[in-house]
Design an enzyme around this catalytic site. Structure first.
Site, short mmCIF file in Angstrom:
data_model
loop_
_atom_site.label_atom_id
_atom_site.label_comp_id
_atom_site.label_asym_id
_atom_site.label_seq_id
_atom_site.Cartn_x
_atom_site.Cartn_y
_atom_site.Cartn_z
N CYS A 71 -51.70 -23.14 -16.35
CA CYS A 71 -52.77 -23.34 -17.44
C CYS A 71 -53.35 -21.75 -17.73
O CYS A 71 -53.23 -20.96 -16.82
CB CYS A 71 -53.91 -23.95 -17.02
SG CYS A 71 -53.53 -25.76 -16.83
N CYS A 125 -58.80 -22.98 -19.28
CA CYS A 125 -58.59 -24.38 -19.69
C CYS A 125 -59.62 -25.11 -19.14
O CYS A 125 -60.29 -25.12 -18.09
CB CYS A 125 -57.09 -24.83 -18.83
SG CYS A 125 -56.74 -26.37 -19.20
N CYS A 138 -49.48 -26.39 -19.98
CA CYS A 138 -50.57 -27.23 -20.26
C CYS A 138 -50.28 -27.72 -21.61
O CYS A 138 -50.34 -26.90 -22.48
CB CYS A 138 -51.80 -26.78 -19.63
SG CYS A 138 -53.14 -27.92 -20.08
N CYS A 185 -54.10 -26.31 -23.08
CA CYS A 185 -54.72 -25.00 -23.35
C CYS A 185 -53.49 -24.16 -23.92
O CYS A 185 -53.81 -22.92 -24.39
CB CYS A 185 -55.21 -24.44 -22.11
SG CYS A 185 -54.16 -24.01 -20.68
#
Length: 365
Positions: free
Chosen positions: A36, A40, A67, A70
């Site tokens: 991420c 995030c 992810c 994000c």
């Protein structure tokens, strides 16, 4: 930059969703395999489970996936892969309490989007899928163990016995007791095919353990995947049926915990390990290395009567299936350097440090 150590500055950026650090680093979560941006909005993971990466390429090179929420560096995980990632997680955690909210937190998505996407890809909802997974696991336990119906329900994440029996009948057409009566094989088949597994946790490490009826057959490296354990065991025990059984492996966990706490120098649990005759000779010699001491690869080669087989000895040591129990961490290079280790050099260093500290404290006493 690629590290399992999380500086305080980076940790603060993660827990505060600090957008200013998005161009500085990315972080991966070892328990989910997702990486991420620091900004995030997903629930912050445990600090010990975080890996820091300089960019997405390095994170992906280590097997982490972007992810869904994000989209680090603009990367988007395809829906099919995202759902398979969720399915994999459920396969490892089916015995826990699982809600749609929990799945969303783990997979870094919203509950509503997860529900829609999962159903579109799999044709059923996530919670129906986990029900079916639990019933499949219950069927295995009914066929291959003598556990009570109540214990099986608890083992597969359905502790309410009435609900477990009702759901089982709905999915299979018969109650659990009747299914067992119709399908349980004879005792000889059960004993020859049973293989139990569990997870031992210590600080930031998780170790997969596996054992046959004869003894321990596998201790994995820290934080490896369950797939790695299954692949290793299936290669050596081709007819084995995997059954999660924390109780069966509790004695192993207790001895491991005592070892890591510096309270145990020898193990009593029996082993059932597969290897060549040469590998077994090497492994037996490893067991003779005293606690708190180290031998070189050359010394091991001389001890088995093969002084010129140093490289072959190294290969046999690398194939050790039960880390810690067979102390291959006590083998070092000629100059005392820490050479390769299946559990990683950090683990090897920690194990030797534990033994060194215990030995020194005993001498001082």
């Amino acid at each position: 930059m690629e590290t399992s150590h999380v500086p305080n500055e980076y940790w603060k950026a993660i827990v505060t969703d600090n957008l200013a650090y998005d161009d500085v680093f990315l972080y991966g979560v070892q328990t989910t395999g997702i990486f991420c941006r620091p900004s995030c909005k997903s629930k912050p993971p445990n600090r010990e489970n975080i890996r820091i990466f300089e960019n997405a390429k390095k994170a992906q090179g280590e097997g982490f996936r972007p992810c869904k929420r994000c989209k680090p560096e603009g990367l988007r995980l395809p829906d099919q892969e995202w759902v398979e990632q969720i399915v994999e997680w459920m396969g490892h955690h089916y015995f826990e309490t699982i809600t749609l909210k929990k799945l969303a937190e783990v997979s870094h998505g919203s509950p509503s989007h997860l529900q829609r996407t999962f159903k579109r890809v799999k044709g059923i909802s996530p919670l129906v899928y986990i029900q079916e997974t639990r019933i499949k696991q219950a069927i295995q336990l009914l066929e291959l163990t003598d556990k009570s119906i109540r214990d099986i329900g608890i083992a597969v994440g359905l502790p309410n016995i009435a609900y477990f029996v009702t759901l089982f009948k709905k999915k299979t057409g018969v109650p659990p007791a009747k299914y067992r009566e119709n399908h349980q094989p004879n005792d000889s088949v059960v004993k020859s095919e049973m293989l139990y597994w569990s997870i031992f946790k210590y600080n930031q490490w998780e170790f997969y353990l596996a054992a046959t009826a004869k003894g321990l057959c596998f201790v994995g490296e820290p934080n490896c995947s369950i797939q790695k354990m299954e692949d290793w065991v299936n290669h050596r025990f081709q007819k084995a049926q995997f059954i999660k059984d924390d109780h069966k492996l509790q004695p192993v966990k207790e001895e491991l915990l005592e070892y890591f706490q510096g309270k145990r120098g020898r193990f009593t649990f029996s082993t059932d390990i597969k290897g060549t005759a040469f590998q077994h000779r090497v492994w037996e010699v490893l067991k003779q290395i005293p606690y708190g001491e180290t031998f070189t690869y050359s010394q091991i080669a001389h001890m088995i009567g093969k002084p010129s087989a140093v490289r072959a000895v190294g290969t046999a040591i690398g194939a050790n299936p039960v880390l810690v129990f067979i102390p291959c961490h006590r083998v070092v290079g000629k100059n005392g350097s820490l050479t390769g280790y299946r559990g990683g050099l950090e683990m090897k260093k920690n194990l030797l440090q534990i033994e060194k500290q215990v030995k020194v404290s005993h001498i001082e006493k």
